[in-house]
Design an enzyme around this catalytic site. Structure first.
Site, PDB file in Angstrom:
ATOM      1  CE  LYS A  49     -23.026 -45.006  38.747  1.00 18.45           C
ATOM      2  NZ  LYS A  49     -22.068 -45.408  39.820  1.00 18.45           N
ATOM      3  CE1 TYR A  82     -25.755 -41.453  41.743  1.00 20.51           C
ATOM      4  CE2 TYR A  82     -23.435 -42.009  41.491  1.00 20.51           C
ATOM      5  CZ  TYR A  82     -24.735 -42.378  41.799  1.00 20.51           C
ATOM      6  OH  TYR A  82     -25.017 -43.670  42.156  1.00 20.51           O
TER       7      TYR A  82
HETATM    8  P1  NAD Z   1     -18.411 -54.742  43.445  1.00 18.52           P
HETATM    9  O1  NAD Z   1     -16.976 -54.940  43.057  1.00 18.52           O
HETATM   10  O2  NAD Z   1     -18.735 -54.661  44.876  1.00 18.52           O
HETATM   11  O3  NAD Z   1     -19.297 -55.904  42.808  1.00 18.52           O
HETATM   12  C1  NAD Z   1     -19.133 -56.316  41.478  1.00 18.52           C
HETATM   13  C2  NAD Z   1     -19.626 -57.740  41.345  1.00 18.52           C
HETATM   14  O4  NAD Z   1     -19.414 -58.165  39.991  1.00 18.52           O
HETATM   15  C3  NAD Z   1     -18.836 -58.717  42.242  1.00 18.52           C
HETATM   16  O5  NAD Z   1     -19.742 -59.581  42.878  1.00 18.52           O
HETATM   17  C4  NAD Z   1     -17.967 -59.476  41.261  1.00 18.52           C
HETATM   18  O6  NAD Z   1     -17.718 -60.804  41.687  1.00 18.52           O
HETATM   19  C5  NAD Z   1     -18.835 -59.467  40.012  1.00 18.52           C
HETATM   20  N1  NAD Z   1     -18.088 -59.688  38.780  1.00 18.52           N
HETATM   21  C6  NAD Z   1     -18.543 -60.434  37.758  1.00 18.52           C
HETATM   22  N2  NAD Z   1     -17.632 -60.513  36.792  1.00 18.52           N
HETATM   23  C7  NAD Z   1     -16.567 -59.798  37.209  1.00 18.52           C
HETATM   24  C8  NAD Z   1     -15.295 -59.513  36.625  1.00 18.52           C
HETATM   25  N3  NAD Z   1     -14.960 -59.977  35.414  1.00 18.52           N
HETATM   26  N4  NAD Z   1     -14.449 -58.758  37.320  1.00 18.52           N
HETATM   27  C9  NAD Z   1     -14.788 -58.262  38.530  1.00 18.52           C
HETATM   28  N5  NAD Z   1     -15.974 -58.512  39.130  1.00 18.52           N
HETATM   29  C10 NAD Z   1     -16.851 -59.269  38.466  1.00 18.52           C
HETATM   30  O7  NAD Z   1     -18.899 -53.443  42.668  1.00 18.52           O
HETATM   31  P2  NAD Z   1     -20.200 -52.590  42.990  1.00 18.52           P
HETATM   32  O8  NAD Z   1     -19.822 -51.426  43.804  1.00 18.52           O
HETATM   33  O9  NAD Z   1     -21.264 -53.460  43.467  1.00 18.52           O
HETATM   34  O10 NAD Z   1     -20.553 -52.005  41.515  1.00 18.52           O
HETATM   35  C11 NAD Z   1     -21.241 -52.793  40.566  1.00 18.52           C
HETATM   36  C12 NAD Z   1     -22.010 -51.850  39.621  1.00 18.52           C
HETATM   37  O11 NAD Z   1     -22.952 -51.126  40.384  1.00 18.52           O
HETATM   38  C13 NAD Z   1     -21.158 -50.817  38.895  1.00 18.52           C
HETATM   39  O12 NAD Z   1     -21.639 -50.618  37.597  1.00 18.52           O
HETATM   40  C14 NAD Z   1     -21.355 -49.562  39.713  1.00 18.52           C
HETATM   41  O13 NAD Z   1     -21.206 -48.365  38.963  1.00 18.52           O
HETATM   42  C15 NAD Z   1     -22.775 -49.726  40.183  1.00 18.52           C
HETATM   43  N6  NAD Z   1     -23.053 -49.040  41.458  1.00 18.52           N
HETATM   44  C16 NAD Z   1     -24.130 -48.235  41.530  1.00 18.52           C
HETATM   45  C17 NAD Z   1     -24.418 -47.585  42.712  1.00 18.52           C
HETATM   46  C18 NAD Z   1     -25.636 -46.708  42.820  1.00 18.52           C
HETATM   47  O14 NAD Z   1     -25.783 -46.017  43.821  1.00 18.52           O
HETATM   48  N7  NAD Z   1     -26.532 -46.733  41.845  1.00 18.52           N
HETATM   49  C19 NAD Z   1     -23.587 -47.743  43.807  1.00 18.52           C
HETATM   50  C20 NAD Z   1     -22.496 -48.594  43.713  1.00 18.52           C
HETATM   51  C21 NAD Z   1     -22.233 -49.235  42.522  1.00 18.52           C
END
Ligand code: NAD
Length: 372
Positions: free
Chosen positions: A138, A223
């Site tokens: 999401k 949320y």
């Molecule tokens: P994060 O920054 O920790 O991870 C993002 C990943 O994407 C990294 O590994 C990064 O290297 C990669 N990536 C690929 N292309 C990229 C680019 N062009 N620029 C930046 N990063 C790039 O982020 P996250 O917290 O893991 O969030 C990722 C997704 O998950 C988001 O859509 C977020 O909303 C979602 N999320 C959902 C929940 C949940 O509880 N459902 C919790 C956290 C995050």
């Protein structure tokens, strides 16, 4: 009725009958959950090996019906690390440039896209074109038009599109929904959802509109949007919204810091919500009906979720959200199981339409009608 629901029902009844401590309930949940399973296992490729992907993959170690078998990443060192942690063969490792080749890999059933929001659309469409089921984090996309394209692409490819709405499987949340559906709370009149945290690092992608598509509403406010819908049990028909910004350096044009928004529902129920990147300790739902109320705090964090209703404390066990979500997704994909609250692309599209409307309401200052 499937065995999990039977089990949850049994457990709820047992918990009411005997005052087990939450730890004992959780332990018995684990025992039943660990009963042998010999059905199909969903073989999942994880795309984007960041913070949430790590949480999902670690939780999937306890899944019965789903397994991490592949990775897609732009960082060779992360691929190596994941290969050794999850025993992933070289032939199942891909980059963002070559992952279309998964179409020729019969050992992968689905790809879970866990990258910055603005990348979801093109990545999910590529997954669909490769003939694999798409699981997407999401927000599914950064606006409704993009979300619709993803739905269309998955339909055309005849693959499923599921979104990581982990709260749709959370036992205390489901108990409140059960009570509401059963009429125990009477006519629903009011929902309140507060969702927020202090964002920290000003250089992160969440504050870059090109990657995030917006601000707090996209990330955490969703949320409250989704929660208002599954707690009230109805779709909103209008929205009003106001934005406040205390720091224009961190929260640049198009990146919202705090938005308060209100919904109206056809039944006459109303909702009042707050989404923010500016303060902590905001993770609370409150639902009020003519005959009773329910409240949850924390309401959407990783848990344990805590809640009570007018009848007393909610005692359903804490389960690791991502473990249950992935097992349930396997059942949805393999058995066409219908979850109590949907997690498909159409469900996510409704949230995106609401987000579009919230941004429009902020801009115009008026009430925006919703057709979901
Ligand atoms: P994060 O920054 O920790 O991870 C993002 C990943 O994407 C990294 O590994 C990064 O290297 C990669 N990536 C690929 N292309 C990229 C680019 N062009 N620029 C930046 N990063 C790039 O982020 P996250 O917290 O893991 O969030 C990722 C997704 O998950 C988001 O859509 C977020 O909303 C979602 N999320 C959902 C929940 C949940 O509880 N459902 C919790 C956290 C995050």
């Amino acid at each position: 009725m499937n065995s999990r629901r039977k089990f949850l029902q049994k457990l709820t009844t047992a918990a009411i009958a005997i005052q087990f401590s939450p730890d004992i309930i959780a332990a018995s949940y684990k025992n039943v959950y660990n009963e042998p399973y010999d059905g199909p296992v969903l073989r999942v490729a994880i795309m984007g090996l960041g913070s949430y992907a790590n949480r999902v993959a670690e939780a999937m170690r306890d899944c019965k019906k789903a397994k991490v078998v592949s990775v897609i990443s732009g960082t060779p060192s992360k691929i190596k690390d994941w290969q050794s942690r999850f025993n992933i063969p070289e032939k199942n490792c891909y980059t963002y440039d070559n992952f279309d080749q998964i179409k020729d890999n019969p050992d992968i059933d689905a790809v879970y896209v866990i990258t910055p929001n603005a990348l979801h659309r093109s990545q999910v469409i590529r997954v669909a074109k490769a003939g694999k089921h798409a699981i997407c984090e999401k927000p599914m996309a950064i606006n409704a038009a993009e979300g619709q394209q993803m739905i269309d692409a998955c339909k055309k490819a005849n693959v499923k599109l599921l979104v990581g709405y982990r709260m749709h499987f959370e036992p205390k949340t489901l108990e409140i929904i059960r009570m509401r559906n059963n009429g125990e709370m009477g006519k629903i009149l009011f929902f309140q959802g507060w969702c927020g945290f202090a964002i920290g690092d000003p250089t992160q992608w969440r504050l870059n509109k090109q990657l995030s598509g917006g601000g707090s509403i996209m990330d955490i406010g969703i949320y409250a949007i989704n929660g208002a819908r599954y707690m009230v049990g109805e779709e909103p028909i209008w929205v009003t919204a106001t934005e406040t910004k205390t720091n224009k350096e961190i929260f640049k044009e198009g990146v919202d810091e705090t938005i308060q928004f209100q919904f109206g529902f056809a039944s006459g129920a109303v909702a009042s919500c707050l989404s923010t990147y500016a303060m902590n300790n905001l993770d609370r739902f409150f639902l009020n009906g003519e005959k009773g109320y329910a409240e949850m705090q924390p309401s959407t964090g990783y848990g344990p979720i805590q809640g009570r209703t007018f009848k007393g404390e909610l005692t359903q066990p804490h389960v690791t959200h991502q473990t249950v979500q992935m097992d349930e997704m396997a059942s949805i994909i393999f058995e066409n199981k219908q979850p109590i609250v949907p997690i498909n692309g159409e469900e996510a599209l409704k949230d995106l339409k609401i987000i579009d409307a919230i941004y429009l309401a902020v801009k115009t200052g008026g009430k925006v009608k919703l057709k979901l």
